[in-house]
Design a protein around this motif. Structure first.
Motif, PDB file in Angstrom:
ATOM      1  N   ARG A  52       0.802  -1.229   0.000  1.00 58.26           N
ATOM      2  CA  ARG A  52       0.000   0.000   0.000  1.00 58.26           C
ATOM      3  C   ARG A  52       0.830   1.272   0.000  1.00 58.26           C
ATOM      4  O   ARG A  52       0.280   2.375  -0.045  1.00 58.26           O
ATOM      5  N   LEU A  53       2.134   1.149   0.067  1.00 56.81           N
ATOM      6  CA  LEU A  53       3.003   2.321   0.124  1.00 56.81           C
ATOM      7  C   LEU A  53       2.762   3.309  -1.014  1.00 56.81           C
ATOM      8  O   LEU A  53       2.755   4.523  -0.767  1.00 56.81           O
ATOM      9  N   PRO A  54       2.513   2.869  -2.244  1.00 60.85           N
ATOM     10  CA  PRO A  54       2.257   3.846  -3.309  1.00 60.85           C
ATOM     11  C   PRO A  54       1.009   4.707  -3.067  1.00 60.85           C
ATOM     12  O   PRO A  54       0.889   5.787  -3.632  1.00 60.85           O
ATOM     13  N   GLN A  55       0.098   4.242  -2.213  1.00 63.32           N
ATOM     14  CA  GLN A  55      -1.114   5.008  -1.927  1.00 63.32           C
ATOM     15  C   GLN A  55      -0.889   6.101  -0.886  1.00 63.32           C
ATOM     16  O   GLN A  55      -1.707   7.007  -0.750  1.00 63.32           O
ATOM     17  N   LEU A  56       0.200   6.008  -0.148  1.00 58.56           N
ATOM     18  CA  LEU A  56       0.491   6.984   0.906  1.00 58.56           C
ATOM     19  C   LEU A  56       0.929   8.294   0.260  1.00 58.56           C
ATOM     20  O   LEU A  56       1.865   8.319  -0.530  1.00 58.56           O
ATOM     21  N   ARG A  57       0.261   9.367   0.605  1.00 56.77           N
ATOM     22  CA  ARG A  57       0.526  10.651  -0.060  1.00 56.77           C
ATOM     23  C   ARG A  57       1.550  11.519   0.657  1.00 56.77           C
ATOM     24  O   ARG A  57       2.136  12.402   0.058  1.00 56.77           O
ATOM     25  N   SER A  58       1.737  11.298   1.943  1.00 57.64           N
ATOM     26  CA  SER A  58       2.638  12.169   2.692  1.00 57.64           C
ATOM     27  C   SER A  58       3.573  11.354   3.582  1.00 57.64           C
ATOM     28  O   SER A  58       3.116  10.602   4.442  1.00 57.64           O
ATOM     29  N   PRO A  59       4.871  11.517   3.423  1.00 53.88           N
ATOM     30  CA  PRO A  59       5.802  10.798   4.290  1.00 53.88           C
ATOM     31  C   PRO A  59       5.687  11.217   5.752  1.00 53.88           C
ATOM     32  O   PRO A  59       6.058  10.462   6.640  1.00 53.88           O
ATOM     33  N   ALA A  60       5.114  12.375   6.002  1.00 53.47           N
ATOM     34  CA  ALA A  60       4.990  12.867   7.376  1.00 53.47           C
ATOM     35  C   ALA A  60       4.067  11.994   8.228  1.00 53.47           C
ATOM     36  O   ALA A  60       4.205  11.945   9.444  1.00 53.47           O
ATOM     37  N   VAL A  61       3.149  11.286   7.595  1.00 53.76           N
ATOM     38  CA  VAL A  61       2.198  10.457   8.349  1.00 53.76           C
ATOM     39  C   VAL A  61       2.531   8.968   8.263  1.00 53.76           C
ATOM     40  O   VAL A  61       1.744   8.136   8.693  1.00 53.76           O
ATOM     41  N   PHE A  62       3.715   8.642   7.736  1.00 59.53           N
ATOM     42  CA  PHE A  62       4.049   7.240   7.514  1.00 59.53           C
ATOM     43  C   PHE A  62       3.959   6.397   8.776  1.00 59.53           C
ATOM     44  O   PHE A  62       3.318   5.343   8.794  1.00 59.53           O
ATOM     45  N   GLU A  63       4.609   6.831   9.847  1.00 55.15           N
ATOM     46  CA  GLU A  63       4.642   6.000  11.057  1.00 55.15           C
ATOM     47  C   GLU A  63       3.252   5.781  11.635  1.00 55.15           C
ATOM     48  O   GLU A  63       2.895   4.655  11.988  1.00 55.15           O
TER      49      GLU A  63
END
Length: 90
Positions: A52-63
């Motif tokens: 699902r990583l490609p769906q994540l739009r902002s690295p700031a909310v990754f964790e």
């Protein structure tokens, strides 16, 4: 590191898994008491995270996103594993 993993580069994915596996394990262990189940759930979480990583739009909310995947996976497991009141009544 997040940008490299988003392009699905294997070594970056491995780096993310290595970095966040322990945190995910701690969270899941607090929800599910069986160690071998915890390991399976964390592994499933890591696979889901990579897919699902490609769906994540902002690295700031990754964790927080990854921890939500782990928490939701653990709670889904409990929902499937524990009988409902209707099942107990039968």
């Amino acid at each position: 590191m997040w940008t490299r993993a988003r392009s699905l580069v294997f070594w970056a994915q491995t780096g993310l898994v290595n970095r966040y596996r322990r945190r995910g394990t701690g969270l899941v262990r607090g929800i599910v008491p069986v160690r071998c189940v915890v390991e399976d759930l964390v592994q499933a979480t890591m696979i889901k995270m990579i897919r699902r990583l490609p769906q994540l739009r902002s690295p700031a909310v990754f964790e927080s996103w990854m921890m939500a995947l782990a928490r939701n996976g653990a709670l889904d497991h409990l929902r499937r594993a524990w009988p409902t009141i209707d099942q107990i009544a039968d």
